[in-house]
Design an enzyme around this catalytic site. Structure first.
Site, PDB file in Angstrom:
ATOM      1  N   GLU A  79       0.824  -1.213   0.000  1.00 37.19           N
ATOM      2  CA  GLU A  79       0.000   0.000   0.000  1.00 37.19           C
ATOM      3  C   GLU A  79       0.861   1.269   0.000  1.00 37.19           C
ATOM      4  O   GLU A  79       0.573   2.210  -0.734  1.00 37.19           O
ATOM      5  CB  GLU A  79      -0.916  -0.024   1.233  1.00 37.19           C
ATOM      6  CG  GLU A  79      -1.908   1.130   1.296  1.00 37.19           C
ATOM      7  CD  GLU A  79      -2.701   1.117   2.608  1.00 37.19           C
ATOM      8  OE1 GLU A  79      -3.069   0.015   3.093  1.00 37.19           O
ATOM      9  OE2 GLU A  79      -2.933   2.202   3.158  1.00 37.19           O
TER      10      GLU A  79
ATOM     11  N   HIS B  59       8.522  -0.057   5.713  1.00 39.46           N
ATOM     12  CA  HIS B  59       8.034  -0.010   7.093  1.00 39.46           C
ATOM     13  C   HIS B  59       7.878  -1.424   7.623  1.00 39.46           C
ATOM     14  O   HIS B  59       7.517  -2.337   6.895  1.00 39.46           O
ATOM     15  CB  HIS B  59       6.701   0.750   7.204  1.00 39.46           C
ATOM     16  CG  HIS B  59       5.656   0.297   6.238  1.00 39.46           C
ATOM     17  ND1 HIS B  59       5.674   0.646   4.905  1.00 39.46           N
ATOM     18  CD2 HIS B  59       4.565  -0.481   6.402  1.00 39.46           C
ATOM     19  CE1 HIS B  59       4.629   0.119   4.290  1.00 39.46           C
ATOM     20  NE2 HIS B  59       3.950  -0.587   5.173  1.00 39.46           N
TER      21      HIS B  59
HETATM   22  P1  AMP Z   1       1.461  -1.987   3.475  1.00 42.47           P
HETATM   23  O1  AMP Z   1       2.089  -0.914   2.598  1.00 42.47           O
HETATM   24  O2  AMP Z   1       0.692  -2.990   2.650  1.00 42.47           O
HETATM   25  O3  AMP Z   1       2.463  -2.633   4.395  1.00 42.47           O
HETATM   26  O4  AMP Z   1       0.373  -1.282   4.393  1.00 42.47           O
HETATM   27  C1  AMP Z   1       0.469   0.067   4.792  1.00 42.47           C
HETATM   28  C2  AMP Z   1      -0.032   0.239   6.205  1.00 42.47           C
HETATM   29  O5  AMP Z   1       0.006   1.620   6.510  1.00 42.47           O
HETATM   30  C3  AMP Z   1      -1.482  -0.225   6.423  1.00 42.47           C
HETATM   31  O6  AMP Z   1      -1.528  -1.110   7.540  1.00 42.47           O
HETATM   32  C4  AMP Z   1      -2.245   1.078   6.703  1.00 42.47           C
HETATM   33  O7  AMP Z   1      -3.296   0.925   7.631  1.00 42.47           O
HETATM   34  C5  AMP Z   1      -1.139   1.973   7.239  1.00 42.47           C
HETATM   35  N1  AMP Z   1      -1.391   3.399   7.015  1.00 42.47           N
HETATM   36  C6  AMP Z   1      -1.692   4.001   5.855  1.00 42.47           C
HETATM   37  N2  AMP Z   1      -1.845   5.319   6.029  1.00 42.47           N
HETATM   38  C7  AMP Z   1      -1.616   5.555   7.352  1.00 42.47           C
HETATM   39  C8  AMP Z   1      -1.617   6.730   8.174  1.00 42.47           C
HETATM   40  N3  AMP Z   1      -1.884   7.937   7.670  1.00 42.47           N
HETATM   41  N4  AMP Z   1      -1.340   6.603   9.487  1.00 42.47           N
HETATM   42  C9  AMP Z   1      -1.058   5.371  10.020  1.00 42.47           C
HETATM   43  N5  AMP Z   1      -1.044   4.237   9.290  1.00 42.47           N
HETATM   44  C10 AMP Z   1      -1.317   4.323   7.975  1.00 42.47           C
END
Ligand code: AMP
Length: 134
Positions: free
Chosen positions: A88, A93
């Protein structure tokens, strides 16, 4: 364009911040698999974990382990699981997820917290981290 995590690190977008060092930043995941689900990111914007140089990778793991210990001391769980996805947000991270059941590791099981619950949780984790500063 800056990633959403770079904007969080710069304070341009709000987050429930847990901790930061010169190179790394931790905050609560806004759509958590389980209570205490935390993201640890390098401040330098790099897309994939496989793009990290050795020092950055080891530094990120060291940071994440310390945050994970504070989570285990704060949130009722069997253990903290660690995973890297990145489908996503293209800014590397580490997900730290306090686990009681396997479904919490699946990213198809989500819990809802109110802003007040997020803030109270972040406060507790930050207080725990004060006992063992990063
Ligand atoms: P991934 O890139 O598939 O590891 O997932 C991205 C993660 O970032 C997901 O669990 C989202 O819920 C989280 N996420 C996205 N935007 C935000 C935000 N503004 N604050 C905190 N977490 C976020």
């Amino acid at each position: 364009m800056a990633s959403i995590f770079t904007k969080i690190i710069k304070g341009e977008i709000p987050s429930y911040k847990i901790a930061e060092t010169e190179k790394f930043f931790a905050f609560l995941d806004i759509n958590p698999n389980a209570k205490g689900h935390t993201l640890c990111v390098p401040k330098r914007e790099v897309d994939k974990i496989t793009d990290l140089d050795r020092d950055s990778y080891l530094g990120l793991m060291d940071f994440a382990i310390k945050i994970g210990r504070a989570l285990e001391a704060t949130v009722r769980c069997k253990r903290v699981g660690m995973t890297v996805i990145g489908l996503e947000v293209p800014h590397v991270h580490v997900h730290l997820i306090p686990l009681n059941e396997m479904k919490e590791a699946t990213f198809q099981h989500k819990v809802r917290l109110s802003p007040a619950e997020f803030e109270a949780l972040a406060d507790k984790i930050r207080a725990e981290l004060k006992k063992n500063p990063l």
